[in-house]
Design a protein around this motif. Structure first.
Motif, PDB file in Angstrom:
ATOM      1  N   THR A   1       0.832  -1.186   0.000  1.00 56.25           N
ATOM      2  CA  THR A   1       0.000   0.000   0.000  1.00 56.25           C
ATOM      3  C   THR A   1       0.872   1.242   0.000  1.00 56.25           C
ATOM      4  OG1 THR A   1      -1.628  -1.163   1.302  1.00 56.25           O
ATOM      5  CG2 THR A   1      -1.818   1.213   1.238  1.00 56.25           C
ATOM      6  N   ASN A   2       0.576   2.145  -0.887  1.00 55.45           N
ATOM      7  CA  ASN A   2       1.338   3.390  -0.892  1.00 55.45           C
ATOM      8  C   ASN A   2       0.723   4.337   0.121  1.00 55.45           C
ATOM      9  OD1 ASN A   2       2.580   5.788  -1.308  1.00 55.45           O
ATOM     10  ND2 ASN A   2       2.641   5.597  -3.522  1.00 55.45           N
ATOM     11  N   ALA A   3       1.348   4.398   1.244  1.00 52.53           N
ATOM     12  CA  ALA A   3       0.770   5.191   2.334  1.00 52.53           C
ATOM     13  C   ALA A   3       1.520   6.497   2.501  1.00 52.53           C
ATOM     14  CB  ALA A   3       0.800   4.399   3.618  1.00 52.53           C
ATOM     15  N   ALA A   4       1.272   7.426   1.606  1.00 55.81           N
ATOM     16  CA  ALA A   4       1.896   8.738   1.746  1.00 55.81           C
ATOM     17  C   ALA A   4       1.326   9.372   3.007  1.00 55.81           C
ATOM     18  CB  ALA A   4       1.595   9.603   0.530  1.00 55.81           C
ATOM     19  N   ALA A   5       2.174   9.560   3.968  1.00 60.25           N
ATOM     20  CA  ALA A   5       1.684   9.970   5.283  1.00 60.25           C
ATOM     21  C   ALA A   5       1.152  11.385   5.271  1.00 60.25           C
ATOM     22  CB  ALA A   5       2.806   9.867   6.296  1.00 60.25           C
ATOM     23  N   PRO A   6      -0.023  11.580   5.827  1.00 62.27           N
ATOM     24  CA  PRO A   6      -0.603  12.915   5.845  1.00 62.27           C
ATOM     25  C   PRO A   6       0.287  13.910   6.578  1.00 62.27           C
ATOM     26  CG  PRO A   6      -2.195  11.253   6.536  1.00 62.27           C
ATOM     27  CD  PRO A   6      -0.884  10.573   6.442  1.00 62.27           C
ATOM     28  N   CYS A   7       1.009  13.392   7.584  1.00 64.74           N
ATOM     29  CA  CYS A   7       1.766  14.328   8.415  1.00 64.74           C
ATOM     30  C   CYS A   7       2.867  15.025   7.622  1.00 64.74           C
ATOM     31  CB  CYS A   7       2.389  13.608   9.600  1.00 64.74           C
ATOM     32  SG  CYS A   7       3.684  12.462   9.144  1.00 64.74           S
ATOM     33  N   GLN A   8       3.360  14.357   6.574  1.00 62.92           N
ATOM     34  CA  GLN A   8       4.480  14.950   5.872  1.00 62.92           C
ATOM     35  C   GLN A   8       4.086  16.196   5.092  1.00 62.92           C
ATOM     36  OE1 GLN A   8       6.081  13.233   2.416  1.00 62.92           O
ATOM     37  NE2 GLN A   8       8.148  13.867   2.901  1.00 62.92           N
ATOM     38  N   THR A   9       2.861  16.186   4.582  1.00 67.57           N
ATOM     39  CA  THR A   9       2.495  17.272   3.697  1.00 67.57           C
ATOM     40  C   THR A   9       1.603  18.317   4.352  1.00 67.57           C
ATOM     41  OG1 THR A   9       0.678  15.925   2.930  1.00 67.57           O
ATOM     42  CG2 THR A   9       2.701  15.866   1.628  1.00 67.57           C
ATOM     43  N   GLU A  10       0.856  17.934   5.376  1.00 68.57           N
ATOM     44  CA  GLU A  10      -0.184  18.829   5.868  1.00 68.57           C
ATOM     45  C   GLU A  10       0.117  19.517   7.203  1.00 68.57           C
ATOM     46  OE1 GLU A  10      -2.486  19.657   3.901  1.00 68.57           O
ATOM     47  OE2 GLU A  10      -1.879  18.169   2.426  1.00 68.57           O
ATOM     48  N   ASN A  11       0.859  18.868   8.049  1.00 74.04           N
ATOM     49  CA  ASN A  11       1.004  19.405   9.395  1.00 74.04           C
ATOM     50  C   ASN A  11       1.938  20.607   9.472  1.00 74.04           C
ATOM     51  OD1 ASN A  11      -0.610  17.329  10.110  1.00 74.04           O
ATOM     52  ND2 ASN A  11       0.766  16.440  11.614  1.00 74.04           N
ATOM     53  N   VAL A  12       1.535  21.585  10.229  1.00 71.16           N
ATOM     54  CA  VAL A  12       2.409  22.706  10.553  1.00 71.16           C
ATOM     55  C   VAL A  12       3.056  22.379  11.890  1.00 71.16           C
ATOM     56  CG1 VAL A  12       2.478  25.137  11.170  1.00 71.16           C
ATOM     57  CG2 VAL A  12       1.015  24.381   9.288  1.00 71.16           C
TER      58      VAL A  12
ATOM     59  N   ARG B   1       7.944   9.665   9.705  1.00 70.57           N
ATOM     60  CA  ARG B   1       6.974   8.859  10.463  1.00 70.57           C
ATOM     61  C   ARG B   1       7.371   8.711  11.927  1.00 70.57           C
ATOM     62  NH1 ARG B   1       3.972   4.447   6.751  1.00 70.57           N
ATOM     63  NH2 ARG B   1       4.457   5.294   4.695  1.00 70.57           N
ATOM     64  N   ARG B   2       8.478   9.298  12.292  1.00 73.10           N
ATOM     65  CA  ARG B   2       8.980   9.176  13.658  1.00 73.10           C
ATOM     66  C   ARG B   2       7.936   9.566  14.727  1.00 73.10           C
ATOM     67  NH1 ARG B   2      14.143   9.424  16.069  1.00 73.10           N
ATOM     68  NH2 ARG B   2      13.831   9.298  18.308  1.00 73.10           N
ATOM     69  N   PRO B   3       7.167  10.616  14.490  1.00 72.58           N
ATOM     70  CA  PRO B   3       6.167  10.976  15.517  1.00 72.58           C
ATOM     71  C   PRO B   3       5.202   9.835  15.828  1.00 72.58           C
ATOM     72  CG  PRO B   3       6.443  12.783  13.975  1.00 72.58           C
ATOM     73  CD  PRO B   3       7.205  11.621  13.418  1.00 72.58           C
ATOM     74  N   PHE B   4       4.886   8.996  14.847  1.00 72.31           N
ATOM     75  CA  PHE B   4       3.988   7.861  15.097  1.00 72.31           C
ATOM     76  C   PHE B   4       4.677   6.821  15.971  1.00 72.31           C
ATOM     77  CE2 PHE B   4       2.315   9.606  11.080  1.00 72.31           C
ATOM     78  CZ  PHE B   4       1.016   9.859  11.485  1.00 72.31           C
TER      79      PHE B   4
ATOM     80  N   ALA C   1       1.839   0.363  12.049  1.00 72.85           N
ATOM     81  CA  ALA C   1       1.149  -0.494  11.090  1.00 72.85           C
ATOM     82  C   ALA C   1       1.463  -1.934  11.477  1.00 72.85           C
ATOM     83  CB  ALA C   1       1.636  -0.203   9.679  1.00 72.85           C
ATOM     84  N   LYS C   2       0.427  -2.773  11.467  1.00 77.44           N
ATOM     85  CA  LYS C   2       0.626  -4.188  11.814  1.00 77.44           C
ATOM     86  C   LYS C   2       0.776  -5.042  10.562  1.00 77.44           C
ATOM     87  CE  LYS C   2      -0.217  -3.171  16.171  1.00 77.44           C
ATOM     88  NZ  LYS C   2       0.868  -3.174  17.186  1.00 77.44           N
TER      89      LYS C   2
ATOM     90  N   TRP D   1       1.339   5.239   9.397  1.00 75.10           N
ATOM     91  CA  TRP D   1       1.956   5.064  10.702  1.00 75.10           C
ATOM     92  C   TRP D   1       3.322   4.389  10.581  1.00 75.10           C
ATOM     93  CZ3 TRP D   1      -2.731   3.036  14.108  1.00 75.10           C
ATOM     94  CH2 TRP D   1      -3.696   4.062  14.168  1.00 75.10           C
ATOM     95  N   CYS D   2       3.999   4.303  11.678  1.00 77.43           N
ATOM     96  CA  CYS D   2       5.365   3.760  11.709  1.00 77.43           C
ATOM     97  C   CYS D   2       5.386   2.293  11.254  1.00 77.43           C
ATOM     98  CB  CYS D   2       5.919   3.876  13.119  1.00 77.43           C
ATOM     99  SG  CYS D   2       7.573   3.176  13.296  1.00 77.43           S
ATOM    100  N   LEU D   3       6.414   1.928  10.491  1.00 82.78           N
ATOM    101  CA  LEU D   3       6.519   0.585   9.913  1.00 82.78           C
ATOM    102  C   LEU D   3       7.439  -0.340  10.722  1.00 82.78           C
ATOM    103  CD1 LEU D   3       6.786   1.738   6.185  1.00 82.78           C
ATOM    104  CD2 LEU D   3       4.764   0.785   7.320  1.00 82.78           C
ATOM    105  N   TYR D   4       7.729   0.059  11.933  1.00 85.92           N
ATOM    106  CA  TYR D   4       8.653  -0.710  12.771  1.00 85.92           C
ATOM    107  C   TYR D   4       8.231  -2.161  12.911  1.00 85.92           C
ATOM    108  CZ  TYR D   4      11.290  -2.019  16.951  1.00 85.92           C
ATOM    109  OH  TYR D   4      12.122  -2.653  17.831  1.00 85.92           O
TER     110      TYR D   4
END
Lengths: 141, 373
Positions: free
Chosen positions: A2-13, B247-250, B257-258, B269-272
């Protein structure tokens, strides 16, 4: 996968823009006091896209904007704060290769470089001697 | 490939022009040097004000002779550094070096190719750089030969009068996949076969900017950049992927992610827990990224494989969490993950401090074992 482009990277201030602005403010005061230049490498900072937009909006655009075609396009503009310049260099496929905010009177890359001036002087002399049609004395004729 | 900027003789030896002089004739301005220098300063994590010094250093440097040797490798490292793209600022590095020998890229073949190598060695004795990709089979000289020479012979002959050696890729730096258990060819990293200064630029493949940036540093400052305990430039390998991962904050919130298709994965979420090796992997993927900064594995939804670390192929499984590795101390990291405790930085430090034991347990190359001792 799954391509999970994280929302936090683009949206969060994150507040990073405010920190950078404070640093720039200090640099600008130093420039005003004693002409000491400074700069901030934006690529080295963990700015989200939202942070970057916030920073760009806060600094705005001033009176000067320059586009350079130099092994890829470069965009340089003075922000609405005199002495604060945004320098964005692009490389292959228009991707940003480096980006910095420079606090100075004029970014170095905008000034003619001594070696280029020397080469240009020689080239102009050669062209004048090889092409009489553009030689001032020849045109007096 | 051959250096074509030798235009005069001094005491019987060829004298080359400076890069500034040579490139000016081709219309490359000093302003272009300055742009390249800004780019280089950025990727080397130097302050932007260092750009002027870099530009001046490059302009007054001579074109660097480079002999590139490929041994037990897949050519992925060459593909990485010569990635297809339009001429750009990143490609200027190829104007700064004279690539005098490279199996894959050179036009010459057979005797002519080997003659080019010998000529470059003779004309640049003590000054040329040797770049190696691929590990070297030391178990049996017949496992890999070039022009009738074993890889060991060719490397030792070429490195003898080199200024320095750059081991490009994890195979050359640490043995890589050829050295993975049971290491049938007795593959060793180049550092085990030479006393010359060795700069390891690991990765499978390495990030192109790590290769070009290191060469630019060597040219600009006529010295070797600061290296980490594994001989890698600190500028690119000084921080764990995990430390600079978006992704570190997650991770710190205990949001993992499981599986690759669950809600956590979709939320980024984090892929650890699905095997990400970011906490024990030192590289610049999270900041420089790949394909001109488009993305990197974690951003594309897959955990880090740890490809820039010694013994990465024997870590125990790409999709197994680090916590299930052989080293019991790694379970501390697992504990943090399961509990969702916000101990991110401390956990990463803990993992790193125990990494050497993990490497030894996975039959890491001898050089690394010695370092650990």
């Amino acid at each position: 996968m799954t391509n999970a482009a994280a929302p936090c990277q683009t949206e969060n201030v994150t507040g990073m823009a405010r920190s950078v602005l404070s640093e720039i403010s200090g640099m600008l005061q130093a420039l005003a006091n004693n002409e000491t230049a400074g700069s901030v490498d934006l690529r080295s900072l963990p700015l989200t896209q939202a942070d970057r937009r916030q920073l760009e909006d806060a600094l705005g655009r001033g009176e000067v904007a320059v586009e350079l075609e130099l092994a890829g396009r470069s965009s340089i503009w003075e922000t609405r704060y005199a002495g604060v310049w945004w320098i964005r260099h692009r490389g292959a496929q228009e991707k940003v290769s480096s980006e910095e905010i420079s606090v100075c009177r004029v970014p170095d890359i905008l000034t003619s470089q001594p070696a280029d001036i020397t080469a240009a002087a020689l080239r102009l002399q050669q062209e004048l001697s090889q092409n009489p049609s553009i030689h001032p004395e020849a045109s007096d004729g | 490939m051959a250096d074509n900027n030798r235009n005069s003789q001094l005491h019987g030896k060829p004298v080359s022009r400076t890069l500034g002089e040579a490139l000016a004739e081709r219309g490359v301005s000093r302003r272009s040097f300055l742009k390249f220098a800004s780019y280089t300063a950025s990727i080397l994590a130097l302050p932007p004000t260092a750009a002027t010094a870099i530009a001046e250093g490059l302009a007054t440097a001579r074109r660097q002779s480079v002999i590139w040797l490929s041994f037990q490798e897949c050519t992925g490292c060459t593909e990485s550094i010569t990635r297809a793209s339009s001429p750009s600022i990143e490609d200027l590095i190829f104007d700064f070096i004279s690539l005098d020998y490279h199996h894959t890229l050179q036009n010459a073949a057979g005797d002519a190719a080997e003659h080019a190598r010998m000529q470059a060695m003779e004309e640049n004795k003590g000054e040329y750089l040797v770049v190696v990709d691929g590990s070297i089979p030391a178990g049996n000289n017949g496992y890999s030969t070039i022009a009738g020479m074993s890889n060991v012979e060719m490397f030792e002959e070429t490195a003898e009068h080199a200024k320095a050696v750059i081991a490009v890729g994890t195979c050359a730096a640490f043995g890589g996949i050829p050295a993975a258990r049971p290491n049938p060819t007795g593959a060793v990293p180049v550092s085990e076969l030479t006393d010359k200064p060795v700069i390891n630029i690991s990765g499978c493949p390495p990030i192109p900017e790590a290769m070009t940036g290191t060469i630019a540093y060597l040219l600009s400052f006529a010295g070797i950049p600061e290296l980490d305990h594994l001989g890698r430039p600190q500028a690119f390998f000084g921080e764990a992927i995990h430390d600079r991962c978006y992704r570190r904050p997650f991770y710190e919130k205990g949001m993992f992610a499981k599986s690759f298709d669950d809600q956590g994965a979709r939320q980024g979420w984090c892929l650890y827990e699905v095997g990400c090796k970011g906490p024990v992997t030192y590289n610049a993927c999270a900041t420089l990224k790949w394909n001109q900064g488009v993305s990197f594995p974690i951003q594309s939804g897959h955990g880090c494989l740890g490809c820039s670390e010694p013994g990465f192929w024997d870590f125990g499984g790409f999709y197994k969490p680090l916590a299930t590795g052989k080293d019991d101390t790694l379970k501390y990291a697992a504990g943090a993950a399961v509990a969702g405790a916000a101990i991110g930085a401390a956990s990463a430090v803990s993992v790193r401090s125990k990494r050497k034991k993990l490497l030894e347990a996975n039959a890491a190359p001898q050089a690394i074992k010695e370092e650990a001792e």
